[in-house]
Design a protein around this motif. Structure first.
Motif, PDB file in Angstrom:
ATOM      1  N   SER A  31       0.815  -1.212   0.000  1.00  0.00           N
ATOM      2  CA  SER A  31       0.000   0.000   0.000  1.00  0.00           C
ATOM      3  C   SER A  31       0.849   1.263   0.000  1.00  0.00           C
ATOM      4  N   SER A  32       2.047   1.205   0.575  1.00  0.00           N
ATOM      5  CA  SER A  32       2.826   2.436   0.708  1.00  0.00           C
ATOM      6  C   SER A  32       3.543   2.768  -0.599  1.00  0.00           C
ATOM      7  N   LYS A  33       4.093   3.977  -0.645  1.00  0.00           N
ATOM      8  CA  LYS A  33       4.753   4.438  -1.860  1.00  0.00           C
ATOM      9  C   LYS A  33       6.103   3.736  -1.999  1.00  0.00           C
ATOM     10  N   TYR A  34       6.566   3.630  -3.226  1.00  0.00           N
ATOM     11  CA  TYR A  34       7.871   3.015  -3.473  1.00  0.00           C
ATOM     12  C   TYR A  34       8.944   3.902  -2.876  1.00  0.00           C
ATOM     13  N   TYR A  35       9.825   3.316  -2.051  1.00  0.00           N
ATOM     14  CA  TYR A  35      10.636   4.195  -1.215  1.00  0.00           C
ATOM     15  C   TYR A  35      11.736   4.882  -1.996  1.00  0.00           C
ATOM     16  N   LEU A  39      13.014   8.780  -1.663  1.00  0.00           N
ATOM     17  CA  LEU A  39      14.430   9.131  -1.568  1.00  0.00           C
ATOM     18  C   LEU A  39      14.784  10.205  -2.579  1.00  0.00           C
ATOM     19  N   LEU A  40      14.223  10.072  -3.803  1.00  0.00           N
ATOM     20  CA  LEU A  40      14.470  11.096  -4.824  1.00  0.00           C
ATOM     21  C   LEU A  40      13.915  12.438  -4.379  1.00  0.00           C
ATOM     22  N   ASP A  41      12.726  12.423  -3.733  1.00  0.00           N
ATOM     23  CA  ASP A  41      12.150  13.685  -3.280  1.00  0.00           C
ATOM     24  C   ASP A  41      12.995  14.329  -2.196  1.00  0.00           C
ATOM     25  N   VAL A  42      13.543  13.485  -1.288  1.00  0.00           N
ATOM     26  CA  VAL A  42      14.424  14.023  -0.249  1.00  0.00           C
ATOM     27  C   VAL A  42      15.637  14.671  -0.887  1.00  0.00           C
ATOM     28  N   LEU A  43      16.174  14.012  -1.927  1.00  0.00           N
ATOM     29  CA  LEU A  43      17.340  14.560  -2.611  1.00  0.00           C
ATOM     30  C   LEU A  43      17.005  15.892  -3.269  1.00  0.00           C
ATOM     31  N   GLU A  85       3.646  18.050  13.374  1.00  0.00           N
ATOM     32  CA  GLU A  85       4.855  18.594  13.965  1.00  0.00           C
ATOM     33  C   GLU A  85       6.052  18.401  13.070  1.00  0.00           C
ATOM     34  N   VAL A  86       6.136  17.267  12.370  1.00  0.00           N
ATOM     35  CA  VAL A  86       7.313  16.983  11.567  1.00  0.00           C
ATOM     36  C   VAL A  86       7.431  17.990  10.430  1.00  0.00           C
ATOM     37  N   GLU A  87       6.291  18.253   9.765  1.00  0.00           N
ATOM     38  CA  GLU A  87       6.350  19.157   8.614  1.00  0.00           C
ATOM     39  C   GLU A  87       6.702  20.573   9.045  1.00  0.00           C
ATOM     40  N   VAL A  88       6.075  21.038  10.133  1.00  0.00           N
ATOM     41  CA  VAL A  88       6.349  22.411  10.574  1.00  0.00           C
ATOM     42  C   VAL A  88       7.787  22.539  11.053  1.00  0.00           C
ATOM     43  N   PHE A 134       9.599  25.414  -0.509  1.00  0.00           N
ATOM     44  CA  PHE A 134       9.881  24.423   0.532  1.00  0.00           C
ATOM     45  C   PHE A 134       8.634  23.625   0.880  1.00  0.00           C
ATOM     46  N   GLU A 135       7.478  24.333   0.947  1.00  0.00           N
ATOM     47  CA  GLU A 135       6.259  23.616   1.317  1.00  0.00           C
ATOM     48  C   GLU A 135       5.913  22.549   0.292  1.00  0.00           C
ATOM     49  N   LYS A 136       6.064  22.902  -0.994  1.00  0.00           N
ATOM     50  CA  LYS A 136       5.781  21.908  -2.025  1.00  0.00           C
ATOM     51  C   LYS A 136       6.682  20.686  -1.871  1.00  0.00           C
ATOM     52  N   ALA A 137       7.995  20.954  -1.690  1.00  0.00           N
ATOM     53  CA  ALA A 137       8.934  19.840  -1.598  1.00  0.00           C
ATOM     54  C   ALA A 137       8.668  19.005  -0.351  1.00  0.00           C
ATOM     55  N   ILE A 138       8.334  19.665   0.771  1.00  0.00           N
ATOM     56  CA  ILE A 138       8.086  18.919   2.007  1.00  0.00           C
ATOM     57  C   ILE A 138       6.841  18.065   1.880  1.00  0.00           C
ATOM     58  N   LYS A 139       5.786  18.625   1.241  1.00  0.00           N
ATOM     59  CA  LYS A 139       4.567  17.839   1.070  1.00  0.00           C
ATOM     60  C   LYS A 139       4.826  16.604   0.234  1.00  0.00           C
ATOM     61  N   ARG A 140       5.710  16.753  -0.771  1.00  0.00           N
ATOM     62  CA  ARG A 140       5.998  15.598  -1.599  1.00  0.00           C
ATOM     63  C   ARG A 140       6.729  14.524  -0.802  1.00  0.00           C
ATOM     64  N   VAL A 141       7.522  14.936   0.197  1.00  0.00           N
ATOM     65  CA  VAL A 141       8.240  13.933   0.978  1.00  0.00           C
ATOM     66  C   VAL A 141       7.320  13.273   1.995  1.00  0.00           C
ATOM     67  N   THR A 142       6.582  14.084   2.764  1.00  0.00           N
ATOM     68  CA  THR A 142       5.912  13.486   3.921  1.00  0.00           C
ATOM     69  C   THR A 142       4.552  12.902   3.600  1.00  0.00           C
ATOM     70  N   ARG A 143       3.878  13.411   2.567  1.00  0.00           N
ATOM     71  CA  ARG A 143       2.540  12.888   2.301  1.00  0.00           C
ATOM     72  C   ARG A 143       2.594  11.818   1.229  1.00  0.00           C
TER      73      ARG A 143
END
Lengths: 144, 94, 121
Positions: A31-35, A39-43, A85-88, A134-143
């Motif tokens: 069910s989860s996203k391919y990790y 990793l690419l989003d974090v990069l 909390e993590v995103e903020v 930053f918000e766009k990039a963070i949303k792509r990582v955490t959500r």
């Protein structure tokens, strides 16, 4: 890796690649996203951050080395659409690490960040734009 | 040649440490003194790294980590002390 | 031999650039008017100068000595993680201790918020 006596990088890498392929093939049943995509989003987040760091530190160096310092500092209130909390925390960390803006206070409901900017007329648009990126990039990582 | 460049950067580091010490002595508020101590820790980390290049020695890497951790913990404790008047609070209401 | 010298020269120049960044930010630490502006100079120094110097040391030990040091990598990571936290904590404690902003300041959105929500006694 632990079954062989000699540890070689080649066998480890080939085994890891085969594992990645199998995991990618089984993607429909997990069910989860391919990790690897996470990793690419974090990069990508890290690269955006490095670019912002260089651009805004050049601005701040220009401000410091002026013969007469003519800055208009002030405190801005930034509304954020992130939750949790993590995103903020990640957003506050990134905004503080880009020079020219320091997060001073966060309201208790995690909605408003109070940011001290070095030169309000010049930097406030820049701070808002980098916050949106930053918000766009963070949303792509955490959500998911 | 390379040694001279490294000595040159060490002299830059010395000047910045002197500037920080000026702010540490002069600084109008206590918060600025705490900030100057934090900056001193950062410059010490850079100095130890440059010395480990100069001496070609791996023995100082633990010192880099240690100075970083100690200056961080000290800064947090001092800032909490300035803010609340105590580092540890004994009876928290919530 | 000459390749090694060239690599060492590049690394030395990288370290020099890092310390020049630190020097400029310490000038800013003296010249800027109030504590919040000095925090900008400090956070810039601690990220860029430590990034350059520690990355130079890391590359030196990888390329010249052939030794991959995970401790230096941890040091870079740790400084990146802790520098904004300490800057934020110092600024917050300064604002809650009622340290005044510089007289050049043009905008203060936080004052109303602090007046309504006073955390400290």
């Amino acid at each position: 890796m632990f079954f062989l006596d000699n540890w070689s990088v080649l066998s480890f890498t080939s085994g890891y690649l085969i594992g990645l392929l199998i995991l990618f093939g089984l993607q429909r049943f997990i069910s989860s996203k391919y990790y690897l995509f996470t990793l690419l989003d974090v990069l990508k987040l890290f690269l955006i951050f490095i670019a912002e760091l260089f651009a805004s530190s050049i601005v701040v160096i220009g401000k410091i080395l002026q013969p007469r310092i003519t800055i208009k500092p002030g405190i801005l209130a930034l509304n954020t659409s992130l939750e949790g909390e993590v995103e903020v925390t990640l957003l506050a960390l990134l905004i503080t690490l880009t020079p020219g803006s320091v997060v001073i206070e966060i309201s208790p409901d995690n909605k408003v960040l109070y940011v001290h900017a070095m030169d309000i007329p010049e930097l406030s648009d820049g701070v808002r734009q980098s916050q949106i990126r930053f918000e766009k990039a963070i949303k792509r990582v955490t959500r998911p | 040649m390379i040694q001279w460049i490294l000595f040159f950067s060490l002299s830059f580091l010395t000047f910045s440490i002197l500037a920080t010490i000026y702010r540490l002595v002069k600084g109008p508020t206590a918060s600025e003194r705490v900030m100057a101590l934090d900056a001193l820790g950062i410059y010490l980390i850079s100095g130890v790294a440059i010395f480990s290049i100069l001496l070609k020695s791996r023995a100082f890497f633990e010192i880099i980590l240690l100075i970083g951790i100690l200056s961080f913990v000290g800064t947090i404790a001092l800032a909490r002390f300035l803010e609340r008047g105590a580092v540890f609070e004994r009876n928290q209401s919530d | 031999m000459s390749e090694i010298n060239l690599i060492e020269l590049g690394i030395a120049i990288m370290v020099l650039v890092g310390t020049i960044f630190g020097f400029i930010s310490s000038i800013g630490f003296i010249r800027l008017p109030d504590i919040y502006n000095r925090a900008h100079a400090l956070s810039k120094s601690s990220t860029l100068s430590v990034l350059f110097v520690l990355l130079g040391t890391f590359l030196f030990f990888v390329m010249v000595e052939g030794y991959f040091s995970i401790k230096l990598f941890l040091g870079i990571f740790f400084v990146f993680l802790t520098a904004p936290v300490s800057t934020h904590v110092i600024c917050r404690s300064a604002y809650r201790c009622h340290v005044e902003l510089a007289p050049e300041s043009v905008q203060d959105d936080l004052k109303a918020f602090i007046d309504e929500y006073t955390c400290h006694p």
